[in-house]
Write an enzyme that holds these catalytic residues in place. Structure first.
Site, PDB file in Angstrom:
ATOM      1  N   HIS A 163      31.718  34.417  41.861  1.00 13.41           N
ATOM      2  CA  HIS A 163      31.084  35.293  40.612  1.00 13.41           C
ATOM      3  C   HIS A 163      30.380  33.935  39.729  1.00 13.41           C
ATOM      4  O   HIS A 163      31.015  33.238  39.023  1.00 13.41           O
ATOM      5  CB  HIS A 163      32.401  35.836  39.860  1.00 13.41           C
ATOM      6  CG  HIS A 163      32.819  36.737  40.645  1.00 13.41           C
ATOM      7  ND1 HIS A 163      34.287  36.669  41.252  1.00 13.41           N
ATOM      8  CD2 HIS A 163      32.619  37.987  40.927  1.00 13.41           C
ATOM      9  CE1 HIS A 163      34.786  37.618  41.911  1.00 13.41           C
ATOM     10  NE2 HIS A 163      33.705  38.468  41.780  1.00 13.41           N
ATOM     11  N   HIS A 213      29.237  41.282  47.893  1.00 13.73           N
ATOM     12  CA  HIS A 213      30.626  40.788  48.644  1.00 13.73           C
ATOM     13  C   HIS A 213      31.471  41.992  49.018  1.00 13.73           C
ATOM     14  O   HIS A 213      31.216  43.087  48.038  1.00 13.73           O
ATOM     15  CB  HIS A 213      31.258  39.724  48.359  1.00 13.73           C
ATOM     16  CG  HIS A 213      31.522  39.845  46.668  1.00 13.73           C
ATOM     17  ND1 HIS A 213      30.617  39.575  45.647  1.00 13.73           N
ATOM     18  CD2 HIS A 213      32.928  40.020  46.242  1.00 13.73           C
ATOM     19  CE1 HIS A 213      31.473  39.699  44.663  1.00 13.73           C
ATOM     20  NE2 HIS A 213      32.612  40.038  44.756  1.00 13.73           N
ATOM     21  N   CYS A 248      41.972  45.801  41.200  1.00 14.11           N
ATOM     22  CA  CYS A 248      41.025  45.742  42.205  1.00 14.11           C
ATOM     23  C   CYS A 248      41.339  44.321  42.921  1.00 14.11           C
ATOM     24  O   CYS A 248      42.280  43.874  42.655  1.00 14.11           O
ATOM     25  CB  CYS A 248      39.623  45.503  41.313  1.00 14.11           C
ATOM     26  SG  CYS A 248      39.130  46.980  40.381  1.00 14.11           S
ATOM     27  N   HIS A 296      39.870  41.865  46.447  1.00 17.89           N
ATOM     28  CA  HIS A 296      38.934  41.642  47.801  1.00 17.89           C
ATOM     29  C   HIS A 296      39.832  41.453  48.877  1.00 17.89           C
ATOM     30  O   HIS A 296      40.592  40.567  48.877  1.00 17.89           O
ATOM     31  CB  HIS A 296      38.205  40.161  47.417  1.00 17.89           C
ATOM     32  CG  HIS A 296      37.440  40.115  46.196  1.00 17.89           C
ATOM     33  ND1 HIS A 296      38.294  39.920  45.010  1.00 17.89           N
ATOM     34  CD2 HIS A 296      35.964  40.534  45.777  1.00 17.89           C
ATOM     35  CE1 HIS A 296      37.189  40.052  44.037  1.00 17.89           C
ATOM     36  NE2 HIS A 296      36.110  40.264  44.490  1.00 17.89           N
ATOM     37  N   GLU A 318      49.369  41.539  41.934  1.00 23.61           N
ATOM     38  CA  GLU A 318      48.729  41.956  40.529  1.00 23.61           C
ATOM     39  C   GLU A 318      49.961  42.711  39.612  1.00 23.61           C
ATOM     40  O   GLU A 318      49.813  42.285  38.453  1.00 23.61           O
ATOM     41  CB  GLU A 318      47.538  42.649  40.385  1.00 23.61           C
ATOM     42  CG  GLU A 318      46.758  42.803  39.133  1.00 23.61           C
ATOM     43  CD  GLU A 318      45.222  43.266  39.463  1.00 23.61           C
ATOM     44  OE1 GLU A 318      44.791  43.802  38.332  1.00 23.61           O
ATOM     45  OE2 GLU A 318      44.466  42.755  40.453  1.00 23.61           O
ATOM     46  N   TYR A 358      28.490  48.700  43.622  1.00 24.43           N
ATOM     47  CA  TYR A 358      28.017  48.646  42.307  1.00 24.43           C
ATOM     48  C   TYR A 358      27.954  47.150  41.788  1.00 24.43           C
ATOM     49  O   TYR A 358      28.208  46.311  42.484  1.00 24.43           O
ATOM     50  CB  TYR A 358      29.168  49.064  41.251  1.00 24.43           C
ATOM     51  CG  TYR A 358      30.398  48.316  40.760  1.00 24.43           C
ATOM     52  CD1 TYR A 358      30.144  47.109  39.730  1.00 24.43           C
ATOM     53  CD2 TYR A 358      31.191  47.908  41.753  1.00 24.43           C
ATOM     54  CE1 TYR A 358      31.155  46.234  39.407  1.00 24.43           C
ATOM     55  CE2 TYR A 358      32.267  46.979  41.450  1.00 24.43           C
ATOM     56  CZ  TYR A 358      32.157  46.284  40.554  1.00 24.43           C
ATOM     57  OH  TYR A 358      33.115  45.252  40.363  1.00 24.43           O
ATOM     58  N   GLU A 360      29.130  41.216  38.556  1.00 25.43           N
ATOM     59  CA  GLU A 360      30.045  41.568  39.841  1.00 25.43           C
ATOM     60  C   GLU A 360      28.833  42.156  40.805  1.00 25.43           C
ATOM     61  O   GLU A 360      28.069  43.098  40.143  1.00 25.43           O
ATOM     62  CB  GLU A 360      31.123  42.801  39.408  1.00 25.43           C
ATOM     63  CG  GLU A 360      32.285  42.129  38.713  1.00 25.43           C
ATOM     64  CD  GLU A 360      33.230  41.338  39.543  1.00 25.43           C
ATOM     65  OE1 GLU A 360      32.831  41.305  40.773  1.00 25.43           O
ATOM     66  OE2 GLU A 360      34.406  41.089  39.299  1.00 25.43           O
ATOM     67  N   GLU A 408      29.138  44.135  44.288  1.00 18.43           N
ATOM     68  CA  GLU A 408      30.402  44.537  45.299  1.00 18.43           C
ATOM     69  C   GLU A 408      30.046  45.851  46.130  1.00 18.43           C
ATOM     70  O   GLU A 408      29.701  46.790  45.513  1.00 18.43           O
ATOM     71  CB  GLU A 408      31.658  44.777  44.585  1.00 18.43           C
ATOM     72  CG  GLU A 408      32.117  43.306  43.822  1.00 18.43           C
ATOM     73  CD  GLU A 408      33.583  43.381  43.157  1.00 18.43           C
ATOM     74  OE1 GLU A 408      34.170  42.406  43.148  1.00 18.43           O
ATOM     75  OE2 GLU A 408      33.953  44.690  42.924  1.00 18.43           O
ATOM     76  N   TRP A 418      32.660  49.396  36.411  1.00 16.11           N
ATOM     77  CA  TRP A 418      33.012  49.991  37.541  1.00 16.11           C
ATOM     78  C   TRP A 418      34.015  51.053  37.650  1.00 16.11           C
ATOM     79  O   TRP A 418      33.722  52.015  38.216  1.00 16.11           O
ATOM     80  CB  TRP A 418      33.531  49.149  38.449  1.00 16.11           C
ATOM     81  CG  TRP A 418      34.709  48.262  38.018  1.00 16.11           C
ATOM     82  CD1 TRP A 418      36.040  48.749  38.351  1.00 16.11           C
ATOM     83  CD2 TRP A 418      34.911  46.935  37.445  1.00 16.11           C
ATOM     84  NE1 TRP A 418      37.040  47.857  37.776  1.00 16.11           N
ATOM     85  CE2 TRP A 418      36.486  46.678  37.300  1.00 16.11           C
ATOM     86  CE3 TRP A 418      33.922  46.100  36.774  1.00 16.11           C
ATOM     87  CZ2 TRP A 418      36.682  45.869  36.555  1.00 16.11           C
ATOM     88  CZ3 TRP A 418      34.412  45.139  36.218  1.00 16.11           C
ATOM     89  CH2 TRP A 418      35.712  44.693  36.050  1.00 16.11           C
TER      90      TRP A 418
END
Length: 198
Positions: A39, A46, A80, A82, A100, A120, A130, A132, A179
């Site tokens: 980032h 990604h 969120c 990855h 999280e 987005y 961001e 992604e 987002w």
């Protein structure tokens, strides 16, 4: 602290060593990069995901921890993350729910992708970007589940009625993550969340 705050990708590796999967313009994987380095003001495209946790007709929203690199202190969807190299996105959703929010996998059910092609790009006030390919999931939480969010990830949280959240995002999008607002603008997600209250 609970063990799930320390466990992360790769059998206990620290979050600073977590890798994300880079994507080409065609949406195919082209390599990996360290999450801690990806980032920037020119973030490479990604793969990621966005998840909405529901329970008893309400949806969980969270306020991002103040120490987060991007959008600190901003209210957003439940969580969120990855997918790691070779990791199925659905598996990454359950992994990240535990890391999280402290929600064990066996407390989640009906995991489904609602916006499979969502993507987005957004720039926060610091200039970080961001960028992604970010399919959006909904998942139900067992109302009896015991969970404790990781304070390095989540500052606070609220259970809200979907219709009220949608109205708030429509009325004052600046107080939420970009987002989240883009996701809530999609008819399929609105329908999925509003169906909870019926």
């Amino acid at each position: 602290p609970p063990a799930h705050w320390k466990r992360h990708l790769g059998g206990g590796s620290e979050p600073m060593t977590e890798r994300v999967v880079l994507a080409g313009a065609d949406g195919k994987a082209i390599g990996t990069a360290l999450k801690s380095e990806v980032h920037t003001t020119d973030t490479a495209l990604h793969f990621a995901f966005s998840a909405w946790v529901t329970c008893h007709g309400k949806v969980l929203i969270t306020r991002r921890a103040l120490g987060k690199q991007t959008w600190p202190g901003v209210w957003t969807n439940s969580f969120c993350g990855h997918p790691g190299p070779g990791e199925a996105t659905a598996d990454a959703v359950t992994r990240r729910a535990e890391f999280e929010l402290g929600i064990p996998a066996d407390a989640l059910s009906n995991l489904r992708v609602v916006l499979p092609t969502f993507s987005y790009r957004a720039v926060d006030s610091s200039g970080l970007v961001e960028n992604e390919i970010c399919p959006v999931y909904c998942v139900e939480l067992d109302s009896q589940a015991q969970w404790q969010p990781n304070p390095d990830e989540v500052d606070s949280w609220e259970w809200v009625e979907p219709a009220r959240l949608i109205a708030a995002a429509d009325a004052v999008p600046a107080v939420f993550s970009p987002w989240m607002c883009e996701e809530l603008a999609e008819a399929e997600l609105r329908a999925a969340l509003q169906s909870l209250a019926q």
